[in-house]
Every structure is written in C-alpha cells, then in structure tokens.
Scaffold this motif. Structure first.
Motif, PDB file in Angstrom:
ATOM      1  N   LEU A 190      -1.030   3.887  10.595  1.00  0.00           N
ATOM      2  CA  LEU A 190      -2.206   4.763  10.438  1.00  0.00           C
ATOM      3  C   LEU A 190      -3.428   4.228  11.200  1.00  0.00           C
ATOM      4  O   LEU A 190      -4.485   4.853  11.199  1.00  0.00           O
ATOM      5  CB  LEU A 190      -2.561   4.901   8.949  1.00  0.00           C
ATOM      6  N   ALA A 191      -3.269   3.057  11.859  1.00  0.00           N
ATOM      7  CA  ALA A 191      -4.420   2.439  12.534  1.00  0.00           C
ATOM      8  C   ALA A 191      -4.821   3.245  13.769  1.00  0.00           C
ATOM      9  O   ALA A 191      -3.971   3.787  14.473  1.00  0.00           O
ATOM     10  CB  ALA A 191      -4.068   1.013  12.945  1.00  0.00           C
TER      11      ALA A 191
ATOM     12  N   ILE B  10       2.781   2.447   2.593  1.00  0.00           N
ATOM     13  CA  ILE B  10       2.745   3.179   3.874  1.00  0.00           C
ATOM     14  C   ILE B  10       4.152   3.089   4.460  1.00  0.00           C
ATOM     15  O   ILE B  10       4.459   2.245   5.306  1.00  0.00           O
ATOM     16  CB  ILE B  10       1.686   2.579   4.832  1.00  0.00           C
TER      17      ILE B  10
ATOM     18  N   ILE C 249      -1.094   4.868  -0.310  1.00  0.00           N
ATOM     19  CA  ILE C 249      -1.903   5.290   0.841  1.00  0.00           C
ATOM     20  C   ILE C 249      -1.109   6.294   1.701  1.00  0.00           C
ATOM     21  O   ILE C 249      -1.676   7.184   2.314  1.00  0.00           O
ATOM     22  CB  ILE C 249      -2.354   4.065   1.680  1.00  0.00           C
TER      23      ILE C 249
ATOM     24  N   LYS D   8      -8.290  -1.629  -1.264  1.00  0.00           N
ATOM     25  CA  LYS D   8      -8.242  -3.073  -0.990  1.00  0.00           C
ATOM     26  C   LYS D   8      -9.456  -3.777  -1.589  1.00  0.00           C
ATOM     27  O   LYS D   8      -9.315  -4.825  -2.224  1.00  0.00           O
ATOM     28  CB  LYS D   8      -8.146  -3.321   0.523  1.00  0.00           C
TER      29      LYS D   8
ATOM     30  N   CYS E 123      -7.618   5.688   5.928  1.00  0.00           N
ATOM     31  CA  CYS E 123      -8.191   4.334   6.085  1.00  0.00           C
ATOM     32  C   CYS E 123      -9.389   4.134   5.176  1.00  0.00           C
ATOM     33  O   CYS E 123      -9.633   3.022   4.690  1.00  0.00           O
ATOM     34  CB  CYS E 123      -8.580   4.070   7.533  1.00  0.00           C
TER      35      CYS E 123
ATOM     36  N   CYS F  31      -7.892   3.520   1.851  1.00  0.00           N
ATOM     37  CA  CYS F  31      -7.254   2.206   1.881  1.00  0.00           C
ATOM     38  C   CYS F  31      -8.309   1.107   1.698  1.00  0.00           C
ATOM     39  O   CYS F  31      -8.109   0.143   0.955  1.00  0.00           O
ATOM     40  CB  CYS F  31      -6.535   2.061   3.229  1.00  0.00           C
TER      41      CYS F  31
ATOM     42  N   CYS G  47      -0.368  -1.283  11.610  1.00  0.00           N
ATOM     43  CA  CYS G  47      -0.206  -0.235  10.598  1.00  0.00           C
ATOM     44  C   CYS G  47      -0.079   1.113  11.319  1.00  0.00           C
ATOM     45  O   CYS G  47      -0.870   1.400  12.221  1.00  0.00           O
ATOM     46  CB  CYS G  47      -1.429  -0.249   9.677  1.00  0.00           C
TER      47      CYS G  47
ATOM     48  N   LEU H 162       0.806  -1.221   0.000  1.00  0.00           N
ATOM     49  CA  LEU H 162       0.000   0.000   0.000  1.00  0.00           C
ATOM     50  C   LEU H 162       0.840   1.273   0.000  1.00  0.00           C
ATOM     51  O   LEU H 162       0.304   2.370  -0.125  1.00  0.00           O
ATOM     52  CB  LEU H 162      -0.910  -0.002   1.238  1.00  0.00           C
TER      53      LEU H 162
END
Ligand code: Q46
Ligand code: ZN
Length: 273
Positions: free
Chosen positions: A200-201, A62, A97, A112, A105, A108, A198, A60
């Motif tokens: 960004l989570a 990241i 991303i 996905k 997200c 993303c 991740c 992705l």
C-alpha cells in the motif's frame, strides 16, 4: 565518503550513540519492528550493546505481506534470543488495514501510534524505540513546511518526552543516520531484513531529491537534520488538551479516540466491542 568497514562502523556508532547515550534508559526498552531494514538494524544495534530490549510487532493484516513479515521477525528474534510480543490486529480487534479502502496509510498510522503506545506501556515498557531515520525526518520536515503545518516540526526530534501519564516517551536512535548508512550497516553486520515494500506504500520521491543534492553538496543531509533539531523548539506549539477516551481510556484530544472510531467503523457486527 570512502571509508573502510571499521571506520564506517565507528562513524555510524558515533552518530547513533549521540542519541542513545543521552536518552536511552538501560531497561524497559521496547523496539517497534516492521521487518524493514531500519527497525531490524536498530534491534541488532541495541542487542549487540546488551541493552535489555523487547521486540514488538503488529500484524496489520495486509494480505500475505503481513504474514511474511511476522514470520521473518519471529525467526530473527528467536535467533537473537530476544523476547517478541505480537499484536494481530484482525484477531485481537476484529479489523485489519487490508479491509480499509479509503486512506489506508492514515488508518495504519492511527493503529500503529495507538498500539505501539498501549501494548508496551501495559507490559511495563519505559520507552518506545522506533527505526525512523534522518531521511524520514527530512521528508517529514519538507512536507510540513510545504503544507504550512509548522507546529508538527516540534516533534521532529530524536527524543520525545511523554505528554501524558499514559503516553510512553519515544526515542529515534537513527535520527542522525539515513537510509544509505543503515543499508551499509545492515550489510556489514549481516542483518536479516525484508526489502519488500508494503503493497500500500506510495512513492514520494523526496529522499531521491535529498541524495541528488548531496551529490553536489557534501554532508547536506546531516547538516540539514542538525538544523531541524536545533529549530524544532522555535516552531509554534499546538495546544492540545489530552483526556481519556470514553471507550478505551487511552489518551486522546477527543471524546472517542481515533482508534476506537476506526474500530467501530470497520469491525464486523459480530465482533464489535
Ligand atoms: S502506513 Fe501505509 Fe506504511 Fe501502513 S499501510 Fe503500509 S505503507 S505499513 S509505513
Ligand atoms: Zn479509544
């Protein structure tokens, strides 16, 4: 429950096989791999039972996190002798991303859903298997109820048939087992996976609440997910008419699909389609 390893593995398999034996074809199975415990354990589970699987990973973009995941997945699938297909979002579509500042997200999720359907389908897949587990679905269910998005609960089932000739059916073999069960399974089987989240989570806290309830109400999560499954068809149906995107031809409810819209917005001018 205090179970020895053998009894635990029997219980785990019984729950996973309830889904796998009912819905899984023998061939054409593509497993989406993120590098986390759920997808890596799922790949191992199917490999051990000699299903013919192809692993699929999306880099992705990241930062270094994505490169670390890709390397681990390459090593793991090579060790198991499983064919691996990788899509590099930046190299193949000109954006990543990591470039997206606003709601990464959500973008993303769009990427996905799009690639995990398109790439396997174009390469002969019959079904896409993902590592979503019981606790994920309980969290989705709780959020859908609180947000009054009742119709979304129709999709919280272990098997989703294709709604369009260009959509793959989806299977979630871990629908009846959660984070803790998969962690134990992965430990017993020595499965390689990344514990790194991740970057960004966001922390939601719902799963911790389910585990707190379960301390007082034995089997709470399992009973709840069985009810979510039973109830799913009673929720209102969203009537969306799918057509084909005017740019890429993939199924969408709009003229231009969400992926092409993202791509148009974030791809640098010299890489635009
Ligand atoms: S959505 Fe968001 Fe996850 Fe994508 S950007 Fe990372 S945290 S990987 S499941
Ligand atoms: Zn499109």
């Amino acid at each position: 429950m205090n179970l020895c390893n053998d009894c635990f593995l029997r219980l785990f398999s019984r729950r996973v096989d309830k889904i796998v034996k009912r819905y899984m074809p023998k061939q054409g199975i593509w497993v989406a791999l993120s590098g986390g415990k759920d997808s890596m354990a799922l790949l191992h589970y199917l490999w051990e039972r000699e299903y013919e699987v192809t692993a699929y990973h999306i880099n992705l973009g990241i930062g270094d996190y994505s490169n670390r995941m890709e390397k681990m997945i390459r090593d793991y699938t090579t060790n198991l002798g499983i064919e691996l297909v990788i899509t590099n979002l930046r190299k193949e579509y000109g954006f990543s991303i990591g470039d997206i500042r606003k709601k990464p997200c959500s973008a993303c999720g769009t990427v996905k859903r799009y690639l995990m359907n398109k790439v396997p389908r174009e390469n002969g897949a019959q079904i896409l298997a993902t590592g979503h587990n019981m606790d994920d679905f309980l969290e989705f269910f709780t959020k859908n109820m609180l947000g009054k998005n009742y119709s979304w609960n129709r999709k919280l089932v272990p098997y989703l048939p294709a709604e369009h000739p260009k959509l793959l059916p989806k299977i979630r073999p871990f629908y009846l087992v959660g984070d803790r069960e998969i962690e134990i399974y992965a430990r017993i089987k020595n499965i390689v996976y990344s514990e790194e989240k991740c970057p960004l989570a966001k922390f939601s806290g719902w799963k911790e609440i389910f585990y707190e309830i379960e301390k007082k109400k034995k089997d709470f999560r399992y009973q709840m997910i069985r009810s979510v499954w039973d109830m799913s068809s009673f929720f209102p149906e969203e009537r969306v008419k799918l057509r084909e995107c005017k740019i890429c031809g993939e199924p969408t409810s709009r003229d231009i699909c969400a992926f092409c819209t993202l791509r148009e917005k974030y791809t640098k001018d010299d890489q635009k389609f």
